[in-house]
Design a protein around this motif. Structure first.
Motif, PDB file in Angstrom:
ATOM      1  N   ASN A  42     -16.053  61.571  12.234  1.00  0.00           N
ATOM      2  CA  ASN A  42     -15.052  61.717  13.290  1.00  0.00           C
ATOM      3  C   ASN A  42     -14.977  60.447  14.146  1.00  0.00           C
ATOM      4  OD1 ASN A  42     -14.300  64.279  12.453  1.00  0.00           O
ATOM      5  ND2 ASN A  42     -15.652  65.323  13.888  1.00  0.00           N
ATOM      6  N   ALA A  47     -10.868  60.562  14.718  1.00  0.00           N
ATOM      7  CA  ALA A  47     -10.101  61.765  14.415  1.00  0.00           C
ATOM      8  C   ALA A  47     -11.066  62.945  14.328  1.00  0.00           C
ATOM      9  CB  ALA A  47      -9.362  61.601  13.094  1.00  0.00           C
ATOM     10  N   GLU A  51      -7.342  64.987  11.979  1.00  0.00           N
ATOM     11  CA  GLU A  51      -6.354  65.023  13.063  1.00  0.00           C
ATOM     12  C   GLU A  51      -6.700  63.918  14.068  1.00  0.00           C
ATOM     13  OE1 GLU A  51      -2.989  66.268  14.917  1.00  0.00           O
ATOM     14  OE2 GLU A  51      -3.763  67.145  13.071  1.00  0.00           O
ATOM     15  N   TRP A  53      -7.416  61.455  17.098  1.00  0.00           N
ATOM     16  CA  TRP A  53      -7.664  61.641  18.521  1.00  0.00           C
ATOM     17  C   TRP A  53      -6.496  61.061  19.313  1.00  0.00           C
ATOM     18  CZ3 TRP A  53     -13.274  59.313  18.542  1.00  0.00           C
ATOM     19  CH2 TRP A  53     -14.182  60.281  18.108  1.00  0.00           C
TER      20      TRP A  53
END
Length: 159
Positions: A42, A47, A51, A53
């Protein structure tokens, strides 16, 4: 028949007995490593499970560009003209640790501002940037890791 069922029950009892404290602890270690890898991914991708950030605000960018040389150096290393999200000094990224017992494992950060970034703050105008894996991801990963681990144990046992 009944004899075959009893033999199968005995095999499963031996299998259950073979998953002792040491093996359960090793399983929790494997799951914990997978969770830590998800957090690292992440941060690397900026992300949460694919998805992206929320980007920095203009105010944050201007503050950080005037800020520490670490921030500028991190931007240069990443090949971007902007500092990395949630990684001004790297303290937050490096702070994640795993804790475990024989029956559970958890991943988190003791840094006091970690929850503010994980959940966001309307009061501080900070968007949510989830660093921890979702419950769904963690559960699927734990099931997959456990199935693989049990398969390894079965292959190693003489049933």
């Amino acid at each position: 028949g009944e004899r075959g069922t009893k033999r199968l029950q005995k095999k499963f009892q031996r299998l259950a007995a073979s998953i002792d404290f040491r093996k359960r602890t090793a399983l929790m270690t494997r799951i914990g490593i997978q969770l830590m890898n998800a957090v690292a991914k992440n941060f690397k991708e900026e992300a949460h499970e694919g998805e992206p950030w929320a980007p920095h605000s203009g105010k944050t960018i201007s503050m950080r560009r005037k800020g520490t040389s670490r921030s500028r150096a991190a931007a240069k290393r990443s090949g971007t003209s902007r500092p990395r999200l949630l990684q001004d000094t790297g303290n937050l990224r490096r702070s994640f640790v795993k804790r475990q017992s024989v029956d559970w494992v958890s991943v988190g950060s003791p840094v006091e501002y970690a929850p503010t970034h994980e959940y966001g703050s309307r009061k501080l105008n900070i968007p949510r940037r989830k660093m921890l894996p979702s419950t769904e991801y963690a559960l699927k990963m734990a099931i997959k890791t456990t199935e693989a681990y049990i398969t390894d144990i079965i292959k190693g046992e003489r049933l």
